[in-house]
Design an enzyme around this catalytic site. Structure first.
Site, mmCIF file in Angstrom:
data_model
loop_
_atom_site.group_PDB
_atom_site.id
_atom_site.type_symbol
_atom_site.label_atom_id
_atom_site.label_comp_id
_atom_site.label_asym_id
_atom_site.label_seq_id
_atom_site.Cartn_x
_atom_site.Cartn_y
_atom_site.Cartn_z
ATOM 1 C CB SER A 92 -0.845 0.039 1.280
ATOM 2 O OG SER A 92 -2.195 -0.133 1.021
ATOM 3 C CG PHE A 130 -4.904 9.403 -4.559
ATOM 4 C CD1 PHE A 130 -4.569 10.029 -5.757
ATOM 5 C CD2 PHE A 130 -6.100 8.688 -4.498
ATOM 6 C CE1 PHE A 130 -5.414 9.954 -6.868
ATOM 7 C CE2 PHE A 130 -6.952 8.610 -5.605
ATOM 8 C CZ PHE A 130 -6.600 9.247 -6.790
ATOM 9 C CG LEU A 243 -8.604 5.304 -8.945
ATOM 10 C CD1 LEU A 243 -10.106 5.127 -8.714
ATOM 11 C CD2 LEU A 243 -7.880 5.263 -7.624
ATOM 12 C CG ASN A 244 -7.064 2.998 -15.235
ATOM 13 O OD1 ASN A 244 -8.089 2.538 -14.747
ATOM 14 N ND2 ASN A 244 -7.083 3.855 -16.249
ATOM 15 C CD GLU A 367 -6.381 1.970 -5.739
ATOM 16 O OE1 GLU A 367 -7.017 2.264 -6.769
ATOM 17 O OE2 GLU A 367 -5.423 2.610 -5.314
ATOM 18 C CG PHE A 387 -21.762 2.095 -11.908
ATOM 19 C CD1 PHE A 387 -20.990 1.203 -11.170
ATOM 20 C CD2 PHE A 387 -21.389 2.410 -13.206
ATOM 21 C CE1 PHE A 387 -19.853 0.649 -11.720
ATOM 22 C CE2 PHE A 387 -20.240 1.860 -13.760
ATOM 23 C CZ PHE A 387 -19.477 0.970 -13.027
HETATM 24 P P1 TGC Z 1 -17.753 7.641 -16.002
HETATM 25 O O1 TGC Z 1 -18.889 8.575 -16.269
HETATM 26 O O2 TGC Z 1 -17.804 6.240 -16.490
HETATM 27 O O3 TGC Z 1 -16.380 8.320 -16.524
HETATM 28 C C1 TGC Z 1 -16.032 9.655 -16.221
HETATM 29 C C2 TGC Z 1 -14.790 10.023 -17.030
HETATM 30 O O4 TGC Z 1 -13.682 9.228 -16.615
HETATM 31 C C3 TGC Z 1 -13.269 8.370 -17.698
HETATM 32 N N1 TGC Z 1 -12.969 7.081 -17.085
HETATM 33 C C4 TGC Z 1 -11.735 6.640 -16.919
HETATM 34 N N2 TGC Z 1 -10.558 7.158 -17.282
HETATM 35 C C5 TGC Z 1 -9.470 6.477 -16.973
HETATM 36 N N3 TGC Z 1 -9.515 5.309 -16.304
HETATM 37 C C6 TGC Z 1 -10.676 4.759 -15.896
HETATM 38 N N4 TGC Z 1 -10.683 3.629 -15.192
HETATM 39 C C7 TGC Z 1 -11.859 5.429 -16.216
HETATM 40 N N5 TGC Z 1 -13.179 5.192 -15.977
HETATM 41 C C8 TGC Z 1 -13.841 6.215 -16.524
HETATM 42 C C9 TGC Z 1 -14.406 8.328 -18.653
HETATM 43 O O5 TGC Z 1 -13.969 8.062 -19.948
HETATM 44 C C10 TGC Z 1 -14.934 9.732 -18.518
HETATM 45 O O6 TGC Z 1 -14.022 10.593 -19.190
HETATM 46 P P2 TGC Z 1 -14.498 11.991 -19.865
HETATM 47 O O7 TGC Z 1 -13.249 12.576 -20.383
HETATM 48 O O8 TGC Z 1 -15.497 11.567 -20.908
HETATM 49 O O9 TGC Z 1 -15.128 12.795 -18.754
HETATM 50 O O10 TGC Z 1 -17.475 7.632 -14.452
HETATM 51 P P3 TGC Z 1 -18.476 7.403 -13.240
HETATM 52 O O11 TGC Z 1 -18.508 8.641 -12.428
HETATM 53 O O12 TGC Z 1 -19.779 6.842 -13.713
HETATM 54 O O13 TGC Z 1 -17.695 6.334 -12.353
HETATM 55 C C11 TGC Z 1 -17.456 5.103 -12.785
HETATM 56 C C12 TGC Z 1 -16.926 4.225 -11.618
HETATM 57 C C13 TGC Z 1 -18.021 3.841 -10.645
HETATM 58 C C14 TGC Z 1 -16.385 2.981 -12.272
HETATM 59 C C15 TGC Z 1 -15.814 4.971 -10.854
HETATM 60 O O14 TGC Z 1 -16.291 6.067 -10.187
HETATM 61 C C16 TGC Z 1 -15.077 4.078 -9.877
HETATM 62 O O15 TGC Z 1 -14.137 3.401 -10.265
HETATM 63 N N6 TGC Z 1 -15.467 4.074 -8.552
HETATM 64 C C17 TGC Z 1 -14.695 3.406 -7.528
HETATM 65 C C18 TGC Z 1 -13.964 4.435 -6.693
HETATM 66 C C19 TGC Z 1 -12.608 4.014 -6.326
HETATM 67 O O16 TGC Z 1 -12.028 3.080 -6.838
HETATM 68 N N7 TGC Z 1 -11.978 4.751 -5.412
HETATM 69 C C20 TGC Z 1 -10.629 4.498 -5.039
HETATM 70 C C21 TGC Z 1 -10.102 5.609 -4.158
HETATM 71 S S1 TGC Z 1 -8.341 5.579 -3.963
HETATM 72 C C22 TGC Z 1 -8.038 4.258 -2.990
HETATM 73 O O17 TGC Z 1 -8.853 3.480 -2.649
HETATM 74 C C23 TGC Z 1 -6.638 4.094 -2.586
HETATM 75 S S2 TGC Z 1 -6.306 2.714 -1.605
HETATM 76 C C24 TGC Z 1 -4.670 2.916 -1.581
HETATM 77 C C25 TGC Z 1 -3.843 1.862 -0.962
HETATM 78 O O18 TGC Z 1 -3.603 1.983 0.276
HETATM 79 O O19 TGC Z 1 -3.327 0.995 -1.701
HETATM 80 P P1 FAD Z 2 -19.470 2.603 -0.326
HETATM 81 O O1 FAD Z 2 -19.234 3.253 -1.634
HETATM 82 O O2 FAD Z 2 -20.363 3.284 0.643
HETATM 83 O O3 FAD Z 2 -20.009 1.134 -0.592
HETATM 84 C C1 FAD Z 2 -20.617 0.347 0.443
HETATM 85 C C2 FAD Z 2 -21.103 -0.955 -0.208
HETATM 86 O O4 FAD Z 2 -22.079 -0.632 -1.228
HETATM 87 C C3 FAD Z 2 -19.980 -1.722 -0.900
HETATM 88 O O5 FAD Z 2 -20.160 -3.095 -0.711
HETATM 89 C C4 FAD Z 2 -20.171 -1.363 -2.367
HETATM 90 O O6 FAD Z 2 -19.689 -2.378 -3.235
HETATM 91 C C5 FAD Z 2 -21.684 -1.220 -2.451
HETATM 92 N N1 FAD Z 2 -22.107 -0.356 -3.558
HETATM 93 C C6 FAD Z 2 -21.820 0.952 -3.748
HETATM 94 N N2 FAD Z 2 -22.353 1.400 -4.888
HETATM 95 C C7 FAD Z 2 -22.987 0.347 -5.453
HETATM 96 C C8 FAD Z 2 -23.712 0.142 -6.656
HETATM 97 N N3 FAD Z 2 -23.891 1.141 -7.545
HETATM 98 N N4 FAD Z 2 -24.226 -1.068 -6.909
HETATM 99 C C9 FAD Z 2 -24.033 -2.100 -6.047
HETATM 100 N N5 FAD Z 2 -23.358 -1.968 -4.884
HETATM 101 C C10 FAD Z 2 -22.838 -0.773 -4.611
HETATM 102 N N6 FAD Z 2 -9.478 6.392 -0.727
HETATM 103 C C11 FAD Z 2 -8.676 7.378 -1.219
HETATM 104 O O7 FAD Z 2 -9.148 8.276 -1.924
HETATM 105 N N7 FAD Z 2 -7.344 7.404 -0.942
HETATM 106 C C12 FAD Z 2 -6.747 6.464 -0.169
HETATM 107 O O8 FAD Z 2 -5.533 6.512 0.053
HETATM 108 C C13 FAD Z 2 -7.572 5.429 0.385
HETATM 109 N N8 FAD Z 2 -7.015 4.509 1.210
HETATM 110 C C14 FAD Z 2 -7.834 3.604 1.852
HETATM 111 C C15 FAD Z 2 -7.292 2.762 2.824
HETATM 112 C C16 FAD Z 2 -8.116 1.869 3.505
HETATM 113 C C17 FAD Z 2 -7.524 1.000 4.589
HETATM 114 C C18 FAD Z 2 -9.487 1.770 3.160
HETATM 115 C C19 FAD Z 2 -10.364 0.759 3.846
HETATM 116 C C20 FAD Z 2 -10.021 2.597 2.199
HETATM 117 C C21 FAD Z 2 -9.206 3.538 1.540
HETATM 118 N N9 FAD Z 2 -9.737 4.439 0.608
HETATM 119 C C22 FAD Z 2 -8.951 5.432 0.070
HETATM 120 C C23 FAD Z 2 -11.175 4.484 0.381
HETATM 121 C C24 FAD Z 2 -11.696 3.392 -0.553
HETATM 122 O O9 FAD Z 2 -11.360 3.653 -1.882
HETATM 123 C C25 FAD Z 2 -13.218 3.320 -0.373
HETATM 124 O O10 FAD Z 2 -13.436 2.744 0.896
HETATM 125 C C26 FAD Z 2 -13.890 2.517 -1.453
HETATM 126 O O11 FAD Z 2 -13.817 3.167 -2.715
HETATM 127 C C27 FAD Z 2 -15.367 2.213 -1.134
HETATM 128 O O12 FAD Z 2 -16.030 3.353 -0.683
HETATM 129 P P2 FAD Z 2 -16.901 3.299 0.679
HETATM 130 O O13 FAD Z 2 -16.045 2.687 1.728
HETATM 131 O O14 FAD Z 2 -17.417 4.649 0.917
HETATM 132 O O15 FAD Z 2 -18.064 2.283 0.386
#
Ligand code: TGC
Ligand code: FAD
Length: 387
Positions: A92, A130, A243-244, A367, A387
């Site tokens: 991480s 981030f 994220l990719n 992620e 979604f």
């Molecule tokens: P959508 O309307 O589909 O797209 C919006 C714009 O983004 C483009 N796009 C992407 N571009 C690059 N890579 C991707 N994977 C992309 N997906 C979409 C798309 O082409 C569009 O571009 P433009 O130029 O036309 O505006 O997007 P949406 O808002 O409907 O969302 C789609 C969804 C649900 C898949 C996305 O929001 C998502 O992936 N949600 C999950 C959130 C998430 O992963 N959060 C992570 C936070 S960081 C973290 O967790 C760090 S943990 C760190 C650690 O300790 O390791």
């Molecule tokens: P929610 O979005 O509230 O989801 C709750 C439940 O609902 C999940 O099971 C989900 O799958 C489900 N759900 C949500 N939407 C839908 C749908 N449309 N259809 C069906 N089911 C759905 N974020 C950062 O930005 N930066 C970081 O560095 C970072 N580090 C992290 C470190 C840790 C240890 C953890 C636990 C999280 C971290 N995160 C970070 C946040 C992480 O990316 C989010 O926790 C994650 O994206 C999910 O968001 P949420 O916890 O708010 O769950």
């Protein structure tokens, strides 16, 4: 004991194997002997980022002129795999710094920003965070509430809002933060530790990733000068591209955790005797071991091909989602089965299995959750967003 059932090492070649061996040696010497005690104490490994910088694990794919290691994505994957065999918290730390902080500065930053921040981040002298997730927006970051509005003088911006669940927030020197401007466009900004109005409270009492600090990023009217804006992007494409890169690394990393559990389970099964025989001689335990190896092997094939695609810029976000989802779930199942195979010994810190299992409960959520990645695949094959 190598876990390479389909002889993938033959196609990887010497250079990659050397990189993997160097990372593995670091984990075995510097991390494995102390990992359990830091995780039990809920404390990060001291000076971890500098140690990761020393072995080239921070920004491996960033060119050397900007302080990266100048390697490719196959090498990045192998490094993440070995780090996560140590602990998901170690991977991480490296993946946030590399994919979520260095990647956006390199890809969307100005030349001055690259020269200023990347070398310090690559050495681990600066720790990056981030900020995308918010208290009310996890899976749907596009609805973020954090605002970046022009200040009255038009010479800069005011950043207001809160990011939540942020890895390394409490110890970060800089944070790449995503916020909406007046036009509703998503902008990336670099926030520095000393910026007035910026604070990073810790989220305590985690049962998972105990050796990684997690916190909030709170922006109480933080003044942001123009030179802190990432000029290269103004949409969700910015954070989602980061994220990719990180999800790609996690798809590899999870295999490391799985291999660590599998190796221990196999050795334990051969040594532990019940009913006068090694438990490895019972069909039920062989089933567990055979399924673990099968799933690890399938996961290895997935990321090896994904690495080739990523290296040639052909990996789609949807392919990366499939690998992240599959491999993290696989690792969690392997950890759960390994824990059962060890019986009571599976719950103590003498073995890393329970620690891996608890860590992977975060990895399967961050992620993009397991469900969200499934919906990404569903959308890709049907053309319909659920979604
Ligand atoms: P959508 O309307 O589909 O797209 C919006 C714009 O983004 C483009 N796009 C992407 N571009 C690059 N890579 C991707 N994977 C992309 N997906 C979409 C798309 O082409 C569009 O571009 P433009 O130029 O036309 O505006 O997007 P949406 O808002 O409907 O969302 C789609 C969804 C649900 C898949 C996305 O929001 C998502 O992936 N949600 C999950 C959130 C998430 O992963 N959060 C992570 C936070 S960081 C973290 O967790 C760090 S943990 C760190 C650690 O300790 O390791
Ligand atoms: P929610 O979005 O509230 O989801 C709750 C439940 O609902 C999940 O099971 C989900 O799958 C489900 N759900 C949500 N939407 C839908 C749908 N449309 N259809 C069906 N089911 C759905 N974020 C950062 O930005 N930066 C970081 O560095 C970072 N580090 C992290 C470190 C840790 C240890 C953890 C636990 C999280 C971290 N995160 C970070 C946040 C992480 O990316 C989010 O926790 C994650 O994206 C999910 O968001 P949420 O916890 O708010 O769950």
């Amino acid at each position: 004991m190598a876990v390479d059932y389909y002889n993938l090492d033959d196609v990887l070649g010497d250079e990659y194997l050397l990189i993997r061996a160097a990372t593995r040696a670091f984990i075995e010497k510097d991390i494995a002997p102390v990992m359990d005690s830091y995780a039990q104490a809920h404390e990060p490994i001291p000076d971890l980022m500098r140690k990761l910088g020393d072995i080239g694990a921070l920004g491996p794919f960033i060119p050397t002129e900007y302080g990266g290691a100048g390697l490719d994505y196959m090498a990045y994957g192998l490094i993440m795999q070995e780090l996560e065999a140590g602990d998901s918290a170690i991977r991480s730390a490296a993946s946030v710094q590399s994919s979520l902080v260095m990647f956006p500065i390199y890809t969307f930053g100005s030349e001055e920003q690259k020269r200023k921040y990347l070398p310090l981040l690559g050495k681990g002298e600066y720790i990056g965070a981030f900020g995308l997730t918010e208290p009310n927006h996890g899976s749907d970051p596009a609805h973020m509430e954090t605002k970046l509005l022009r200040d009255g003088t038009n010479k800069g911006y005011i950043l207001t809002g809160t990011k939540m669940w942020i890895t390394n927030a409490p110890i970060c020197d800089v944070a790449v933060v995503w916020a909406k401007d007046e036009a509703g466009k998503v902008r990336g900004v670099i926030v520095e530790r000393q910026d007035a109005g910026f604070s990073t409270p810790e989220i305590a009492n985690k049962w998972s990733l105990r050796a990684s600090l997690t916190g909030e990023l709170v922006f109480d009217q933080v003044h942001i000068t123009e030179d802190r804006l990432l000029p290269g992007v103004s949409s969700m494409r910015g954070p989602l591209s980061c994220l990719n890169s990180a999800r790609y690394g996690i798809a590899w990393g999870a295999i490391g955790a799985a291999i660590d559990c599998y190796r221990i389970a196999l050795q334990y099964a051969l040594e532990r005797k019940q009913f006068g025989k090694a438990i490895a001689s019972f069909q039920l335990q062989q089933k567990k071991l055979a399924e673990m190896l099968t799933e690890i092997t399938k996961a290895q094939l997935l990321v090896w091909r994904l690495g080739q695609l990523r290296n040639t810029n052909k990996a789609t976000p949807q392919q990366i989602s499939m690998a992240k989802r599959n491999n993290v779930y696989m690792a969690l199942q392997v950890a759960r089965d390994a824990r059962q195979l060890l019986g009571a010994m599976g719950i103590v810190g003498d073995y890393p299995i329970m620690r891996h299992m608890m860590n992977l409960e975060s990895v399967i959520t961050y992620e993009g959750t397991h469900d969200i990645h499934l919906l990404i695949t569903g959308q890709d094959i049907t053309g319909i967003s659920a979604f």
